[in-house]
Design a protein around this motif. Structure first.
Motif, mmCIF file in Angstrom:
data_model
loop_
_atom_site.group_PDB
_atom_site.id
_atom_site.type_symbol
_atom_site.label_atom_id
_atom_site.label_comp_id
_atom_site.label_asym_id
_atom_site.label_seq_id
_atom_site.Cartn_x
_atom_site.Cartn_y
_atom_site.Cartn_z
ATOM 1 N N UNK A 127 0.959 -1.250 -0.094
ATOM 2 C CA UNK A 127 -0.095 0.053 0.084
ATOM 3 C C UNK A 127 0.799 1.422 0.108
ATOM 4 N N UNK A 128 1.751 1.246 0.803
ATOM 5 C CA UNK A 128 2.606 2.328 1.014
ATOM 6 C C UNK A 128 3.586 2.510 -0.293
ATOM 7 N N UNK A 129 4.153 1.507 -1.114
ATOM 8 C CA UNK A 129 4.744 1.432 -2.190
ATOM 9 C C UNK A 129 3.895 1.756 -3.327
ATOM 10 N N UNK A 130 2.576 1.774 -3.535
ATOM 11 C CA UNK A 130 2.004 2.067 -4.459
ATOM 12 C C UNK A 130 1.222 3.386 -4.384
ATOM 13 N N UNK A 131 1.626 4.252 -5.151
ATOM 14 C CA UNK A 131 0.875 5.673 -4.979
ATOM 15 C C UNK A 131 -0.655 5.610 -5.152
ATOM 16 N N UNK A 132 -1.299 4.729 -5.983
ATOM 17 C CA UNK A 132 -2.702 4.796 -6.117
ATOM 18 C C UNK A 132 -3.204 4.019 -4.995
ATOM 19 N N UNK A 133 -2.761 3.394 -4.065
ATOM 20 C CA UNK A 133 -3.152 2.727 -2.756
ATOM 21 C C UNK A 133 -2.812 3.531 -1.598
ATOM 22 N N UNK A 134 -1.717 4.095 -1.466
ATOM 23 C CA UNK A 134 -1.153 5.079 -0.587
ATOM 24 C C UNK A 134 -2.069 6.198 -0.391
ATOM 25 N N UNK A 135 -2.522 6.616 -1.287
ATOM 26 C CA UNK A 135 -3.469 8.057 -1.207
ATOM 27 C C UNK A 135 -4.686 7.699 -0.517
ATOM 28 N N UNK A 136 -5.194 6.287 -0.803
ATOM 29 C CA UNK A 136 -6.735 5.990 -0.287
ATOM 30 C C UNK A 136 -6.502 5.622 1.177
ATOM 31 N N UNK A 137 -5.170 5.062 1.748
ATOM 32 C CA UNK A 137 -5.167 4.726 3.192
ATOM 33 C C UNK A 137 -4.634 6.023 4.114
ATOM 34 N N UNK A 138 -3.769 6.884 3.394
ATOM 35 C CA UNK A 138 -3.446 7.941 4.039
ATOM 36 C C UNK A 138 -4.491 8.667 5.037
ATOM 37 N N UNK A 139 -5.541 8.997 4.223
ATOM 38 C CA UNK A 139 -6.690 9.833 4.740
ATOM 39 C C UNK A 139 -7.175 9.193 6.142
ATOM 40 N N UNK A 140 -7.161 7.601 5.792
ATOM 41 C CA UNK A 140 -7.734 6.889 6.899
ATOM 42 C C UNK A 140 -6.937 6.775 8.011
ATOM 43 N N UNK A 141 -5.708 6.838 7.846
ATOM 44 C CA UNK A 141 -4.687 6.510 8.920
ATOM 45 C C UNK A 141 -4.624 8.065 9.652
ATOM 46 N N UNK A 142 -4.661 9.070 8.908
ATOM 47 C CA UNK A 142 -4.388 10.411 9.539
ATOM 48 C C UNK A 142 -5.782 10.579 10.335
ATOM 49 N N UNK A 143 -6.871 10.342 9.992
ATOM 50 C CA UNK A 143 -8.037 10.511 10.575
ATOM 51 C C UNK A 143 -8.136 9.815 11.913
ATOM 52 N N UNK A 144 -7.606 8.526 11.920
ATOM 53 C CA UNK A 144 -7.513 7.644 12.903
ATOM 54 C C UNK A 144 -6.535 8.203 14.058
ATOM 55 N N UNK A 145 -5.438 8.603 13.456
ATOM 56 C CA UNK A 145 -4.624 9.108 14.486
ATOM 57 C C UNK A 145 -5.127 10.202 15.155
ATOM 58 N N UNK A 146 -5.636 11.154 14.564
ATOM 59 C CA UNK A 146 -6.303 12.246 15.181
ATOM 60 C C UNK A 146 -7.384 12.081 16.134
ATOM 61 N N UNK A 147 -7.912 11.144 15.778
ATOM 62 C CA UNK A 147 -9.306 10.696 16.850
ATOM 63 C C UNK A 147 -8.548 10.085 18.139
ATOM 64 N N UNK A 148 -7.785 8.781 17.674
ATOM 65 C CA UNK A 148 -7.224 8.237 18.853
ATOM 66 C C UNK A 148 -6.317 9.190 19.822
ATOM 67 N N UNK A 149 -5.555 9.970 19.186
ATOM 68 C CA UNK A 149 -4.702 10.892 20.206
ATOM 69 C C UNK A 149 -5.598 11.977 20.807
#
Length: 578
Positions: A237-259
């Motif tokens: 996912x991180x190695x593939x730009x088309x996949x990374x852009x889809x998961x980055x937003x999910x991880x960022x939102x998850x990090x903000x909420x859990x923090x």
């Protein structure tokens, strides 16, 4: 001067030989990324076989030699197809000895994924094999004149020149992985040697385990410990730009909420021993603290039972309640009920009481499984600390459906659609086709098949993979928000996904570690884990799966009163004997 027709007739046998060569090399032209003709290289052993066939043609013992020749060719063809198929799926060469143990798992997987489209794929595969066999037979007949007089002398000269070039190119090549000509024999010899070494390791068992030294460790502070394995969550996912852009937003939102909810988190990559499948080997490497790339070694170790220390047994010996949630586990042809790690309680498919729509390979959406476990198992009256392991299933291939998140997990059990059980209350498998072929054909009419081909096999295949991973991360986020105990949570992929990861032997998977007390994360930070959830594709792995046993124990020992000395860190885990 030859007439054009005569010239073609003289060239036709040699063109047929070239066609046979292309058929033999065809499997190597496929990869996870699709059809890549640039991958094709001539195989040295095939040139040798063609040379010897030209020598034995029209000889006194030609018939006997031809039988031996066809056996050798058949072995090469089987190995070529086998290795190419395994490479596409697992990014590794299969161990010949190990494949004796894995055939049953292949049948079970086909049974679990059985559907009308699956049947169509198998029929198409059978037709393709039949067509290739017919083409090979026709080309073989057309090539016959190239091995008889008067053309045999030209064939011997041409093949001899090709062999000399192949040997010379191999001898001067600096990088044996990218030579002009590929030789299978060295790989076969290495495979047989590794098979024998694996057999010795299985026969001799393991040497004195360093994890037995953990018997003297006492835990005055006993936080809950949770492992959540996100199926097929890989570094691709991180190695593939088309996949990374889809998961980055999910991880960022998850990090903000859990923090904001008081959680601290660190992340890193771990190197798995397998790729594309065999999740039980990945989990076994973590729990047993030794790399298990082979089914044969895994079976030997689980037969050892109590003799092999594991992460679950470490916690059980310290008074923890050990719980497993494996929603896809159910008894069916080829699969028996097992408890490899002697967990005190296992929640399986039959315990969940799920009657909703069948979702993907795992049947039960992960939100339902985790919600059931939270209400009926994890929030019980027990005052003991808890070790909890959840192997998630919604991100398992074939990624045909992305489950929906709902407000109340119980609503998923009332969903309409194709149920998990049939009219007799029996779970459907390949062996129970109670619906009948007519029903399946009716269900998959022309419109449905058109949708299946365009939706399932089109450009959305990779996107649905990452969306299923994002779904599981959302399920985990909701769970963590509701947890407020002293707890260490490890969320990680088991292995890279099948048929999505690009060529290259990258077996790394993301690992996210959560705790409300940052002291529980200190050991992970010291070993190279970085703050937050986002990981860059250039980030190197910080641990191997087999190193988690020692890493986890060290993290717990460091938060004990009195500052006891943690045991040694074993990044590569425990080696096997042999």
């Amino acid at each position: 001067m030859y007439a054009p027709g005569t010239r073609f007739r003289r060239l036709a046998p040699f063109l047929a030989v070239a066609g046979l060569w292309l058929l033999f090399e065809l499997p190597t032209a496929f990869s996870a990324a699709g059809f890549a003709p640039a991958r094709v290289r001539p195989t040295g052993e095939l040139l040798v076989l063609i040379f010897f066939y030209a020598l034995i043609a029209e000889s006194k013992h030609e018939r006997a030699f031809r039988r031996v020749w066809f056996v050798c060719l058949g072995v090469l063809i089987l190995l070529r197809v086998d290795w190419s198929t395994c490479w596409i799926i697992t990014r590794s060469r299969p161990l010949l000895y190990d494949q004796l143990f894995l055939f049953r798992h292949l049948l079970v997987l086909i049974s679990d994924l059985w559907s009308f489209p699956t049947a169509l794929c198998l029929v198409a595969l059978a037709l393709a094999v039949w067509a290739i066999a017919r083409a090979a037979r026709a080309l073989g007949r057309a090539a016959r004149p190239a091995f008889t007089k008067p053309l045999r002398r030209h064939t011997l000269m041409a093949v001899s020149a090709a062999l000399l070039f192949a040997v010379g190119a191999t001898a001067v090549a600096r990088d044996q992985t990218n030579v002009v000509v590929r030789w299978m024999l060295p790989e076969i010899v290495d495979n047989l040697r590794e098979s024998y070494r694996t057999y010795l390791a299985v026969r001799d068992g393991i040497f004195d385990s360093p994890y037995r030294g953990y018997a003297g460790i006492r835990l005055a502070r006993r936080p809950n410990v949770t492992f959540m394995f996100v199926e097929s969550y890989g570094k691709v996912i991180a190695d593939s730009p088309d996949l990374a852009v889809r998961l980055t937003a999910r991880l960022s939102d998850m990090q903000r909420r859990l923090d904001a909810d008081g959680w601290h988190m660190v992340s890193g990559y771990s190197t798995a021993p397998v790729s594309g499948g065999r999740s039980w080997l990945a989990v076994g490497s973590i729990f047993m603290g030794t790399n298990l790339p082979y089914e044969s070694v895994f079976r030997h170790l689980v037969r050892e039972g109590a003799e092999v220390p594991t992460i679950p047994s470490f916690f059980a010996e310290r008074g923890y309640e050990t719980i497993g949630l494996e929603p896809s586990d159910r008894v069916r042809p080829g699969v028996e009920e097992v408890n490899y790690y002697r967990l005190e309680r296992n929640v399986r498919f039959d315990d969940l009481g799920y009657r909703g729509k069948a979702i993907g390979w795992g049947l039960v959406p992960d939100q339902y499984s985790l919600g059931f476990a939270e209400d009926h198992v994890l929030r019980g009256a027990s005052e003991r600390p808890r070790f909890f392991m959840f192997h998630m299933v919604s991100s398992h291939m074939p990624w045909s459906t992305v489950p929906s998140l709902v407000d109340d997990w119980r609503a998923l059990g009332d969903a309409h659609g194709e149920p998990v059980v049939n009219a007799h209350g029996e779970k459907r498998t390949l062996w129970d086709l109670g619906d009948g072929l007519y029903t399946r054909l009716h269900r998959y009419g022309r419109e449905e098949m058109r949708r299946w081909v365009s939706y399932r096999l089109g450009a959305g295949y990779r996107e649905r993979y990452v969306e299923n991973v994002a779904y599981d991360l959302s399920v985990i986020e909701r769970h963590l928000v509701g947890e407020h105990a002293d707890e260490l949570v490890i969320v990680m992929g088991d292995h890279q996904p099948p048929a999505v990861a690009p060529d290259g032997e990258n077996f790394d998977v993301p690992v996210h570690v959560f705790a409300r007390d940052p002291a529980l994360l200190a050991e992970f930070s010291d070993r190279g884990f970085s703050p937050g959830l986002l990981l860059h594709s250039s980030t190197p792995p910080v641990v191997e799966h087999a190193g988690f046993f020692s890493l986890l124990v060290r993290a717990l020992v460091r938060v004990q009163p009195g500052d006891p000395t943690p045991p040694p860190y074993l990044r590569h885990g425990m080696p096997l004997s042999g």
